[in-house]
Design an enzyme around this catalytic site. Structure first.
Site, PDB file in Angstrom:
ATOM      1  N   ASP A  20      88.795  31.072  48.711  1.00  0.00           N
ATOM      2  CA  ASP A  20      88.646  31.936  49.887  1.00  0.00           C
ATOM      3  C   ASP A  20      87.251  31.803  50.509  1.00  0.00           C
ATOM      4  O   ASP A  20      86.277  31.566  49.795  1.00  0.00           O
ATOM      5  CB  ASP A  20      88.904  33.392  49.463  1.00  0.00           C
ATOM      6  N   GLY A  21      87.188  31.995  51.804  1.00  0.00           N
ATOM      7  CA  GLY A  21      85.897  32.059  52.502  1.00  0.00           C
ATOM      8  C   GLY A  21      85.614  30.864  53.394  1.00  0.00           C
ATOM      9  O   GLY A  21      84.508  30.742  53.927  1.00  0.00           O
ATOM     10  N   GLY A  23      86.722  30.205  56.414  1.00  0.00           N
ATOM     11  CA  GLY A  23      86.481  30.627  57.794  1.00  0.00           C
ATOM     12  C   GLY A  23      85.087  31.224  57.941  1.00  0.00           C
ATOM     13  O   GLY A  23      84.344  30.870  58.875  1.00  0.00           O
ATOM     14  N   ARG A  24      84.708  32.117  57.019  1.00  0.00           N
ATOM     15  CA  ARG A  24      83.389  32.760  57.108  1.00  0.00           C
ATOM     16  C   ARG A  24      82.265  31.735  56.947  1.00  0.00           C
ATOM     17  O   ARG A  24      81.248  31.802  57.598  1.00  0.00           O
ATOM     18  CB  ARG A  24      83.269  33.860  56.037  1.00  0.00           C
ATOM     19  N   ARG A  33      86.439  27.409  62.634  1.00  0.00           N
ATOM     20  CA  ARG A  33      86.997  27.739  61.320  1.00  0.00           C
ATOM     21  C   ARG A  33      87.569  26.507  60.607  1.00  0.00           C
ATOM     22  O   ARG A  33      87.480  26.371  59.392  1.00  0.00           O
ATOM     23  CB  ARG A  33      88.119  28.768  61.475  1.00  0.00           C
ATOM     24  N   SER A  65      99.412  29.781  51.772  1.00  0.00           N
ATOM     25  CA  SER A  65     100.340  30.821  51.314  1.00  0.00           C
ATOM     26  C   SER A  65     101.497  30.981  52.299  1.00  0.00           C
ATOM     27  O   SER A  65     101.404  30.558  53.460  1.00  0.00           O
ATOM     28  CB  SER A  65      99.601  32.153  51.154  1.00  0.00           C
ATOM     29  N   GLU A  67     102.141  33.483  53.744  1.00  0.00           N
ATOM     30  CA  GLU A  67     101.636  34.354  54.826  1.00  0.00           C
ATOM     31  C   GLU A  67     100.737  33.577  55.798  1.00  0.00           C
ATOM     32  O   GLU A  67     100.482  34.033  56.915  1.00  0.00           O
ATOM     33  CB  GLU A  67     100.823  35.525  54.245  1.00  0.00           C
ATOM     34  N   ASN A  68     100.224  32.415  55.379  1.00  0.00           N
ATOM     35  CA  ASN A  68      99.283  31.665  56.227  1.00  0.00           C
ATOM     36  C   ASN A  68      99.926  31.135  57.515  1.00  0.00           C
ATOM     37  O   ASN A  68      99.216  30.772  58.452  1.00  0.00           O
ATOM     38  CB  ASN A  68      98.645  30.507  55.465  1.00  0.00           C
TER      39      ASN A  68
HETATM   40  C1  FPP Z   1      90.952  30.752  52.655  1.00  0.00           C
HETATM   41  O1  FPP Z   1      89.849  30.770  53.531  1.00  0.00           O
HETATM   42  C2  FPP Z   1      91.432  29.421  52.453  1.00  0.00           C
HETATM   43  C3  FPP Z   1      92.626  28.939  52.879  1.00  0.00           C
HETATM   44  C4  FPP Z   1      93.598  29.743  53.643  1.00  0.00           C
HETATM   45  C5  FPP Z   1      93.044  27.576  52.615  1.00  0.00           C
HETATM   46  C6  FPP Z   1      92.438  26.838  51.470  1.00  0.00           C
HETATM   47  C7  FPP Z   1      92.399  25.442  51.883  1.00  0.00           C
HETATM   48  C8  FPP Z   1      91.480  24.537  51.581  1.00  0.00           C
HETATM   49  C9  FPP Z   1      90.368  24.742  50.614  1.00  0.00           C
HETATM   50  C10 FPP Z   1      91.572  23.228  52.296  1.00  0.00           C
HETATM   51  C11 FPP Z   1      91.908  22.066  51.499  1.00  0.00           C
HETATM   52  C12 FPP Z   1      93.037  22.244  50.562  1.00  0.00           C
HETATM   53  C13 FPP Z   1      93.687  21.210  50.011  1.00  0.00           C
HETATM   54  C14 FPP Z   1      94.719  21.466  48.952  1.00  0.00           C
HETATM   55  C15 FPP Z   1      93.409  19.824  50.393  1.00  0.00           C
HETATM   56  P1  FPP Z   1      89.935  31.645  54.848  1.00  0.00           P
HETATM   57  O2  FPP Z   1      90.261  30.747  55.983  1.00  0.00           O
HETATM   58  O3  FPP Z   1      90.877  32.788  54.645  1.00  0.00           O
HETATM   59  O4  FPP Z   1      88.459  32.152  54.961  1.00  0.00           O
HETATM   60  P2  FPP Z   1      87.958  33.558  55.537  1.00  0.00           P
HETATM   61  O5  FPP Z   1      88.489  34.615  54.609  1.00  0.00           O
HETATM   62  O6  FPP Z   1      86.470  33.416  55.467  1.00  0.00           O
HETATM   63  O7  FPP Z   1      88.498  33.666  56.918  1.00  0.00           O
END
Ligand code: FPP
Length: 249
Positions: A20-21, A23-24, A33, A65, A67-68
């Site tokens: 997680d994180g 985007g931030r 993002r 996910s 939900e994504n």
């Molecule tokens: C959460 O960060 C992360 C995700 C929704 C996706 C995870 C994906 C990767 C690490 C990319 C590569 C993956 C593979 C398997 C090649 P967020 O976007 O929710 O961040 P935020 O909470 O800061 O907005």
């Protein structure tokens, strides 16, 4: 990697990560993002190498996910492309050379483009016999969806209710051969499970770190393992001993 202080005899068998994180991280750098997801993919590769060095046999990551899909169309497309173009092509060959077996858990037959499913199958087939480590990518995955799909499969099999126990449910999860995670790590200072491995993490140790996923490196993995090794796992018992695949004895 600095293994100082880690007990090689008490390595977790299965580590799972909520990455997680992204985007931030990107916003902090003044980037879109999507750049966070690109950097997150690099972090994933480094963490995977770290897990391999530590001798962790199963490493599972939450990539996308159920939900994504609600995210903006462009971001969803980018994420799917990072997974399909990076992980399932260039990384696939690097991981294969390192002896890593690639697996996927999640809903394959719901919304995922057919060409992506084909690449997933190719990656699994190519790396099928590798034994150094299993990297499981949770893609189009939801813990509740996994339970719903397990219930559907059990009902569809015609098994009478009186014959259903915890082992029946486990056998009908997306990958019944995947042991329950010993350690689940979530980055970015959020304290949630977010529908990840809901059945499987019943007895997992949870470690939360403020590091944003794109900054996560093998050293952070080693720190989380050190925290795990300092915990006393009781599985509902009074003393410290291991349960049977996560089912309390
Ligand atoms: C959460 O960060 C992360 C995700 C929704 C996706 C995870 C994906 C990767 C690490 C990319 C590569 C993956 C593979 C398997 C090649 P967020 O976007 O929710 O961040 P935020 O909470 O800061 O907005």
């Amino acid at each position: 990697m600095d293994l100082d202080g880690l007990d090689p005899n008490r390595m977790p068998r299965h580590v799972a990560c909520v990455m997680d994180g992204n985007g931030r991280w990107a916003v902090k750098q003044g980037l879109p993002r999507t750049e966070g997801h690109r950097a997150g993919e690099e972090a994933l590769f480094d963490a995977t190498c770290g897990a391999l060095d530590l001798g962790i046999p199963y490493f599972t990551v939450y990539a996308f996910s159920t939900e994504n899909w609600r995210r903006p169309h462009e971001e969803v497309r980018f994420l799917i492309n990072v997974i399909a173009d990076r992980l399932l092509t260039r990384r696939r060959d690097q991981l294969h050379a390192m002896g890593v077996r690639i697996r996927f858990i999640g809903r394959r037959d719901w919304r995922v483009p057919r060409w992506v499913v084909r690449r997933m199958d190719e990656a699994m087939e190519l790396t099928r016999k590798n034994t150094a480590m299993t990297l499981t990518v949770a893609f189009n995955y939801g813990g509740r969806a996994e339970m719903v799909d397990a219930v559907k499969a059990i009902v569809g099999s015609g098994l009478p209710a009186s014959k259903i126990d915890e082992r029946t449910v486990r056998r009908n999860l997306y990958d019944p051969s995947l042991p329950d995670p010993d350690l689940v790590i979530r980055t970015s200072g959020e304290y949630r499970i977010s529908n990840f491995l809901l059945w499987e993490l019943a007895y997992s140790e949870l470690v939360f770190t403020d590091v944003l996923w794109p900054d996560f490196r093998r050293e952070h993995l080693a720190e989380a393992v050190a925290e795990y090794q300092a915990r006393d796992r009781r599985y509902g018992n009074a003393g410290s001993h291991r349960g049977d695949e996560g089912i309390p004895g």
